[in-house]
Design a protein around this motif. Structure first.
Motif, PDB file in Angstrom:
ATOM      1  N   ARG A   4       4.786  -0.855  -8.099  1.00 32.52           N
ATOM      2  CA  ARG A   4       5.495  -1.114  -6.846  1.00 32.52           C
ATOM      3  C   ARG A   4       5.098  -2.446  -6.212  1.00 32.52           C
ATOM      4  O   ARG A   4       5.745  -2.892  -5.261  1.00 32.52           O
ATOM      5  CB  ARG A   4       5.209   0.021  -5.848  1.00 32.52           C
ATOM      6  CG  ARG A   4       5.690   1.390  -6.289  1.00 32.52           C
ATOM      7  CD  ARG A   4       7.208   1.489  -6.297  1.00 32.52           C
ATOM      8  NE  ARG A   4       7.651   2.811  -6.749  1.00 32.52           N
ATOM      9  CZ  ARG A   4       7.930   3.117  -7.995  1.00 32.52           C
ATOM     10  NH1 ARG A   4       7.802   2.197  -8.932  1.00 32.52           N
ATOM     11  NH2 ARG A   4       8.341   4.324  -8.340  1.00 32.52           N
ATOM     12  N   ALA A   5       4.041  -3.075  -6.703  1.00 33.94           N
ATOM     13  CA  ALA A   5       3.565  -4.325  -6.112  1.00 33.94           C
ATOM     14  C   ALA A   5       4.614  -5.425  -6.244  1.00 33.94           C
ATOM     15  O   ALA A   5       5.285  -5.553  -7.278  1.00 33.94           O
ATOM     16  CB  ALA A   5       2.258  -4.756  -6.778  1.00 33.94           C
ATOM     17  N   LYS A   6       4.739  -6.232  -5.200  1.00 30.72           N
ATOM     18  CA  LYS A   6       5.737  -7.298  -5.194  1.00 30.72           C
ATOM     19  C   LYS A   6       5.487  -8.309  -6.313  1.00 30.72           C
ATOM     20  O   LYS A   6       6.429  -8.880  -6.867  1.00 30.72           O
ATOM     21  CB  LYS A   6       5.727  -8.005  -3.844  1.00 30.72           C
ATOM     22  CG  LYS A   6       6.222  -7.150  -2.684  1.00 30.72           C
ATOM     23  CD  LYS A   6       6.206  -7.928  -1.380  1.00 30.72           C
ATOM     24  CE  LYS A   6       6.704  -7.071  -0.220  1.00 30.72           C
ATOM     25  NZ  LYS A   6       6.670  -7.808   1.072  1.00 30.72           N
ATOM     26  N   SER A   7       4.213  -8.529  -6.635  1.00 28.52           N
ATOM     27  CA  SER A   7       3.883  -9.536  -7.646  1.00 28.52           C
ATOM     28  C   SER A   7       4.078  -9.042  -9.076  1.00 28.52           C
ATOM     29  O   SER A   7       3.919  -9.822 -10.025  1.00 28.52           O
ATOM     30  CB  SER A   7       2.433  -9.995  -7.464  1.00 28.52           C
ATOM     31  OG  SER A   7       1.538  -8.895  -7.504  1.00 28.52           O
ATOM     32  N   THR A  16      -4.586  -7.481  -7.043  1.00 26.01           N
ATOM     33  CA  THR A  16      -5.792  -7.966  -7.715  1.00 26.01           C
ATOM     34  C   THR A  16      -5.813  -7.540  -9.177  1.00 26.01           C
ATOM     35  O   THR A  16      -6.195  -8.313 -10.057  1.00 26.01           O
ATOM     36  CB  THR A  16      -7.042  -7.441  -6.997  1.00 26.01           C
ATOM     37  OG1 THR A  16      -6.988  -7.794  -5.614  1.00 26.01           O
ATOM     38  CG2 THR A  16      -8.304  -8.038  -7.608  1.00 26.01           C
ATOM     39  N   ALA A  17      -5.401  -6.294  -9.427  1.00 26.56           N
ATOM     40  CA  ALA A  17      -5.363  -5.813 -10.804  1.00 26.56           C
ATOM     41  C   ALA A  17      -4.369  -6.614 -11.637  1.00 26.56           C
ATOM     42  O   ALA A  17      -4.655  -7.005 -12.780  1.00 26.56           O
ATOM     43  CB  ALA A  17      -5.010  -4.327 -10.829  1.00 26.56           C
TER      44      ALA A  17
END
Length: 488
Positions: A247-250, A222-223
């Protein structure tokens, strides 16, 4: 009155600029200003008067800040509540502050049916209708009137209610913006909750006319989406959040090119995360060192003073005190120490709290000759940079030698198999007190491996007597380690 002047100035200067954005809607500065006046009259029509305390129980959304500004116009004190607290904890805060009303999301209010207030105002229906038919005229509220009771994060005990006045909000905002050098096109993604002192950062950037993007809770995806969608220039988070964002996939597929500055605080920045973020994001970093009792952020280290990723020191300095505020380091006898000598950091200036609500004894305990004790050990070098060592309450004294848990934690976190670590002192028959380390590590990591690693980086007296492996280090929403749980 500062909050009213803030809204009026921005309505005059940027009427059509977006002031606030959440997942449901956005409002311009003109709309935010006008809504604040009508809402204040509506709340006054319900019998809320100057000096009353009103609790606010909600996830982050536009209505939370609308309620803060409206209550400020009446002269009532807003009392933000941590929505993750138990019914007993919420009831305790409401009783201690004597709140007469609660404004909140219907789902959250339903969890607390027995709050001792005379008025309950659900955000999802009654709140929206308030002020639609006018109301009483509003009196001018002086800047020295109390504006809010903000509760501490309570990592060591029961949360205390910090009474803050309008002058404190103004002093911190003007001092901060004097060194942060705001630009007209700032868009700040706020990842930190609006229910404690970290919300002062959002108020400060609102004072500069920035657009503030609110989220109902932190999620790295979301961020990232908020940065891309709103072309954000700034983001405010704690270091653990930055770790999750990276670390987020996006993260690899999100356009972050508009990001100029990452504001971080509440906990030390892990050096590996800092180096990775600088390399991947290519933006500036601004450290935020603050304390609710001092009015919020009173020290900053700007992008121009952050180290290059290939030259990161053992600890990044907290920064320099902002204009209007003063800081010193005191020895155990409360005498100021020389530059470079370790002492407890104390602060003075117009941002300081009026005191703990209903707790004069605690107020006296944290105050020394008009200065506020931060509880942080550190030193101020000859360039005026404040460098923090550890919390004074966390200091371990092993056979007369000072051992700083944060130093051991940094050493452990530098091991490639360690994901997180926390260190506390435990009683010892021979040495009085010794370090005990709690570690979150990859499967297969053993005590012997870590002890051999620490032997290369720490003197023998600093090394933990025991290492215990756990699934997760307990942290509060601000990212601070809850060491009272580990000691228990």
């Amino acid at each position: 009155m500062w909050l009213a002047q803030l809204a009026e100035r921005n309505r005059q200067c940027f009427p059509d600029r977006i002031a606030l954005v959440d997942e449901q809607r956005s409002v311009t500065w003109a709309e935010f200003h006008d809504r604040g006046i009508s809402l204040a009259r509506g709340l006054a029509g319900l019998g809320i008067r100057r000096g009353d305390r009103v609790a606010v129980l909600s996830l982050d959304r536009i209505e939370v800040l609308e309620s803060y500004f409206a209550l400020a116009r009446i002269g009532a004190l807003f009392v933000p509540l941590n929505h993750s607290l138990t019914p007993a904890e919420v009831t305790g805060i409401v009783e201690r502050t004597g709140a007469v009303a609660v404004i909140g999301e219907s789902a959250l209010l339903a969890r607390h049916p027995d709050l001792p207030v005379r008025t309950r105002i659900p955000l999802d229906d009654e709140f929206a209708k308030l002020g639609a038919e006018g109301g009483p005229e509003l009196a001018d509220i002086p800047d020295d009137a109390p504006a809010a009771i903000l509760h501490t994060s309570a990592t060591t005990g029961q949360a205390k209610g910090v009474t803050v006045d309008h002058a404190s909000f103004r002093a911190i905002a003007l001092g901060w913006l004097a060194v942060a050098r705001p630009a007209d096109d700032m868009v700040l993604v706020n990842c930190c909750p609006l229910y404690h002192g970290s919300m002062v950062v959002s108020l400060t950037y609102m004072a500069a006319g920035a657009t503030v993007v609110l989220m109902p809770g932190f999620k790295p995806q979301t961020a990232l989406a908020a940065i891309e969608t709103h072309r954000a220039t700034h983001i405010w988070l704690v270091p653990q959040m930055l770790r999750f964002v990276l670390r987020a996939k996006s993260a690899e597929n999100t356009d972050l090119s508009t990001l100029r500055e990452i504001l971080y605080g509440a906990a030390p920045m892990p050096l590996d995360i800092y180096a990775e973020a600088v390399e991947r994001l290519g933006c500036g970093f601004r450290q935020v060192y603050g304390m609710t009792e001092v009015g919020g952020p009173f020290v900053t280290l700007g992008p121009d003073e952050h180290p290059a990723p290939d030259a990161v020191p053992e600890v990044i300095p907290a920064g320099r005190v902002i204009p209007g505020m003063s800081a010193r380091a005191l020895d155990p006898q409360d005498n100021e120490v020389e530059p470079g000598a370790i002492g407890e950091i104390v602060v003075r200036g117009p941002g300081l709290m009026r005191g703990y609500w209903g707790n004069d004894a605690a107020t006296a305990e944290i105050t020394v000759d008009g200065w506020i004790r931060t509880g942080d050990l550190g030193f101020i070098d000859r360039d005026g940079l404040i460098r923090l060592i550890d919390r004074s309450k966390d200091l371990i004294i092993r056979a007369g030698q000072n051992v700083y848990p944060s130093e051991i934690e940094r050493a452990l976190q530098a091991h490639p198999a360690v994901r997180d670590a926390a260190v506390v002192g435990v009683p010892d028959e021979d040495f009085g007190e010794v370090p005990l380390a709690y570690v979150v590590a990859e499967e297969g990591t053993g005590t012997v491996e870590l002890q051999k690693y620490l032997a290369q980086h720490l003197a023998a007296y600093k090394r933990p007597r025991r290492i215990e492996f756990i699934d997760q280090v307990p942290r509060n929403p601000a990212g601070k380690i809850i060491k009272k749980l580990l000691r228990a």
